[in-house]
Design an enzyme around this catalytic site. Structure first.
Site, PDB file in Angstrom:
ATOM      1  N   ASP A 424       0.826  -1.203   0.000  1.00 34.83           N
ATOM      2  CA  ASP A 424       0.000   0.000   0.000  1.00 34.83           C
ATOM      3  C   ASP A 424       0.865   1.261   0.000  1.00 34.83           C
ATOM      4  O   ASP A 424       1.935   1.292   0.613  1.00 34.83           O
ATOM      5  CB  ASP A 424      -0.890  -0.018   1.248  1.00 34.83           C
ATOM      6  CG  ASP A 424      -1.807   1.172   1.342  1.00 34.83           C
ATOM      7  OD1 ASP A 424      -2.696   1.290   0.478  1.00 34.83           O
ATOM      8  OD2 ASP A 424      -1.639   1.995   2.259  1.00 34.83           O
ATOM      9  N   GLU A 477       1.132  -0.529  -5.154  1.00 30.97           N
ATOM     10  CA  GLU A 477       0.157   0.533  -5.405  1.00 30.97           C
ATOM     11  C   GLU A 477       0.981   1.822  -5.523  1.00 30.97           C
ATOM     12  O   GLU A 477       1.324   2.433  -4.514  1.00 30.97           O
ATOM     13  CB  GLU A 477      -0.862   0.651  -4.274  1.00 30.97           C
ATOM     14  CG  GLU A 477      -1.932   1.676  -4.590  1.00 30.97           C
ATOM     15  CD  GLU A 477      -2.454   2.441  -3.392  1.00 30.97           C
ATOM     16  OE1 GLU A 477      -3.458   3.148  -3.530  1.00 30.97           O
ATOM     17  OE2 GLU A 477      -1.851   2.346  -2.305  1.00 30.97           O
TER      18      GLU A 477
END
Length: 745
Positions: A424, A477
């Site tokens: 993330d 990401e």
């Protein structure tokens, strides 16, 4: 040690430690309690035994081998300090009388030997311990034939650290730990403590006692909102996924299909009460029973779980995790979670976890100011505080923190057989000025904006995962144009297997939200992604972030009336599945949920009684099956030879047509019409003559469409077009996508 002498050994004298040691014990400030407490040899073959047991009424000493009483410890003038002298050295037990009853146990301070090996401490300090979750924290183990729990925690700047829990009435004076120099790790073995015991660390910092701290290395936790760590049983799993694990490298290579169903465990499906409200969340075993048939029905190759590492606030969806090694207690035990993974693998479904090495929450029981100093975070808030999320940023330049997060990644991949980590917020890690204005950030040592220590960490992570967990994926990401995210580290890249294609996501969603009458002016938004499609290995993500916070659900982004909204959604999904790049779709999008996702409610499953919603769901299943069966749709996702434009410039009609090619030269034809106007006899050049089968028509009646199309097949005409030797004359449905393949090859 063993002795033949069985007569009771009477205490001969008592000897208090030096007054400064006594004062430090009483104040719970002693930095080395083992030097004072426990057994200490005298000069004549005997030993002194000292125990600091505040609130104890009396203490007897028993022979460990026979249980025979061999003497007592006398209460000293210092409340809680008991001392005795014995003429012979002998392994012993303490029989302690408390106001609430009697306790017989080994003396933790009788285990004088060092507990952690020097190599463990060396590798930890170096930031390269590959199995830290089996080393630090609370480890159920046996020392000198005695079962108990070994606790160890890194707190180099603490003046004293104690383990506290119900087993010592949360009294930090009872179990102060020993500091191992120079690693900064504190350790103690507490005999007879059982798995399931709740515990925390009481840390005395430079400025006093800190709020009780949960264990950074906890393998299990209490159920939030309780915040204590729990002693975990050693993970015992009857893994039956050998076939999956053996074939994973092949299944997850870049030329294989990868279609991911992203879900939030707590809100996918829940048990409801009579009023239709959520009564409780399913546990991992119940979830496996319900989820596996559904994922198989829809044809996804993998699921991706939003973070399941323990987190204090459910509303963070797991992205503000505090226990990087413990599955959340919300859905069961670590064994239950392993059962869930095992079941999915047996059903031929891979599991990817969202993982957050970028930042952590400021909760006082967590990592923040863990030993009274900025230990896990940067000390300077211009480096260490994330303004967007009110979180702290890991100081990955510190070797111990680097190794802590590296070990977390390996923990999930190796101990739980996880097939991939989606990392993330990578962009926030790469740039020191991420979301900061001038003057709000600290340049790197070269004066630049790149976070060099985070870059080193990500490269090291990807190299180590490739070595330690062959076939496992690491997915970034990453929302910027950072070069080489999915290039090998040996070539100067970051080494990820895939990067989320955020540019494609933003452009395509912006396009599809336009009223069709205006789409001609945005025509390049759907085609622009092909300009850079081969620069990285991409996943096309329609994730949870796109269906929350007022962004509307996926179907509610679509313009037009009800019919047009569903037609647009079906066309968009078909376009996505036919576009180069692996696929990710968030739960609820696969059947057109109207409501924005809410983590406190289950999905609106009742919608599947309606034909339009059922039709979207069926289309997703058919797209997945075609995508998996047809090499042209997955084999060359990251190679320009796998894609060929036929029509990319028909902005007036908002029509696109292209070919996807397999390595052995077999094509799939895709024709998309993003207006509500049917295109009759629309001509498209194709490379092969003969019959072309209409394998999917997003406007088909079975998907609740208008059923405008070509009756399942069409034959070529000897008319060269679009640089191809022959052509097809197609009825292209309104707001629809046709997928065809030649049947003559």
């Amino acid at each position: 040690m063993s002795f033949t002498h069985k007569e009771p050994l009477q205490p001969k004298l008592t000897a208090l430690p030096a007054s400064k040691d006594v004062e430090a014990l009483v104040r719970a400030e002693h930095h080395d309690p083992f030097s004072v407490l426990g057994p200490h040899d005298d000069d004549h073959g005997g030993q002194f035994i000292r125990a600091f047991l505040p609130e104890a009424l009396s203490v007897q000493v028993l022979a460990r081998d026979s249980g025979e009483q061999i003497g007592s410890l006398d209460a000293s003038q210092v409340p809680g300090l008991f001392v005795g002298h014995f003429t012979t050295r002998q392994a012993y037990l303490l029989k302690i009388q408390w106001a609430g009853g009697e306790q017989i146990t080994e003396d933790p301070y009788s285990f004088q030997q060092l507990l952690l090996g020097e190599m463990d401490l060396y590798l930890f300090a170096e930031g390269n311990h590959r199995d830290l979750s089996s080393c630090l924290g609370a480890q159920v183990t046996t020392v000198d034939g005695v079962q108990g729990v070994r606790f160890s925690v890194w707190a180099p700047n603490a003046r004293r650290v104690s383990v506290v829990g119900d087993f010592n009435i949360w009294d930090g004076r009872r179990h102060p730990m020993r500091l191992r120099h120079p690693s900064g790790v504190w350790e103690i073995f507490i005999p007879r403590l059982q798995p399931g015991a709740a515990y925390k660390y009481e840390v005395l910092g430079a400025n006093g006692i800190l709020p009780l701290k949960a264990d950074p290395m906890a393998l299990a936790t209490q159920l939030p909102p309780d915040t204590a760590s729990k002693v975990a049983e050693p993970l015992q799993v009857d893994w039956q996924d050998h076939e999956w694990m053996q074939s994973r490298l092949e299944k997850q290579k870049s030329t294989a299909p990868l279609s991911i169903y992203e879900l939030h465990v707590g809100s996918w499906q829940c048990e409801l009460d009579e009023a239709g409200e959520v009564a409780r969340q399913y546990n991992w075993r119940e979830l496996a029973e319900r989820l596996i048939p559904y994922v198989q029905q829809l044809g996804f190759t993998h699921i991706e779980l939003m973070p399941i590492m323990e987190h204090p606030f459910g509303g963070s969806w797991g992205y503000q995790a505090l226990s990087q090694f413990a599955p959340t207690a919300r859905f069961g035990s670590p064994e239950d979670f392993a059962y869930f993974i095992n079941a999915l693998h047996q059903a031929d479904i891979g599991v990817i976890l969202d993982w957050v090495p970028a930042h952590f929450p400021t909760d006082t029981h967590g990592l923040a100011q863990f030993d009274g100093t900025a230990l896990y975070e940067y000390a300077n808030p211009l480096e260490g505080f994330h303004q967007d999320w009110d979180t702290l940023i890991y100081n990955l330049g510190r070797t111990e923190v680097h190794g802590f997060m590296l070990a977390s990644a390996l923990h999930w991949l190796k101990h739980f057989h996880i097939d991939g980590l989606r990392v993330d917020a990578v962009a926030s890690m790469l740039y020191r000025d991420y979301s900061r204005k001038a003057g709000e950030w600290v340049p790197n040592r070269h004066g630049g904006r790149e976070n060099l220590e985070a870059i080193d960490f990500l490269r090291h992570l990807n190299d180590v995962v490739a070595l330690e967990a062959p076939g496992a994926l690491v997915i970034a990401e990453e929302s910027t144009a950072w070069p080489g995210v999915s290039q090998p580290t040996q070539q100067g890249g970051l080494g990820f297997n895939y990067k989320w294609n955020m540019g494609w996501m933003h452009d395509s969603l912006h396009y599809i939200q336009q009223d069709p009458v205006y789409r001609a002016h945005h025509h390049n938004e759907l085609s622009f992604g092909l300009v850079y499609a081969w620069s990285e290995r991409f996943i096309l993500p329609i994730s949870h972030d796109e269906v929350v916070h007022g962004k509307h659900s996926l179907i509610d982004k679509m313009p037009g009336d009800r019919w047009q909204k569903f037609a647009n959604l079906r066309a968009y999904l078909a376009f996505m599945w036919m576009h180069p790049g692996k696929k990710l779709l968030f739960m609820g999008c696969e059947f057109g949920q109207w409501r924005e996702w809410n983590h406190d409610q289950q999905l609106d499953w009742y919608l599947l009684q309606y034909a339009e919603h059922k039709g979207v769901q069926k289309l997703v299943g058919d797209l997945n099956r075609l995508y998996r069966e047809e090499p042209a749709l997955h084999e060359q996702d990251d190679a320009p030879q796998g894609f060929q434009w036929l029509i990319g410039d028909d902005a007036i009609n908002s029509v696109y047509a292209w070919l996807r090619w397999s390595k052995d030269g077999k094509p799939v034809l895709v024709v998309a019409n993003f207006t509500p106007v049917p295109r009759e006899a629309y001509k498209v050049g194709v490379p092969f003559g003969g019959r072309w089968s209409e394998v999917i028509n997003s406007d088909a009646e079975m998907y609740a469409g208008s059923n405008y199309g070509n009756g399942g097949e069409v034959f070529t005409q000897d008319e060269p077009l679009h640089g191809q030797p022959v052509s097809l004359s197609l009825n292209v449905p309104p707001l629809g996508v046709l997928i065809l393949r030649p049947e003559t090859l």
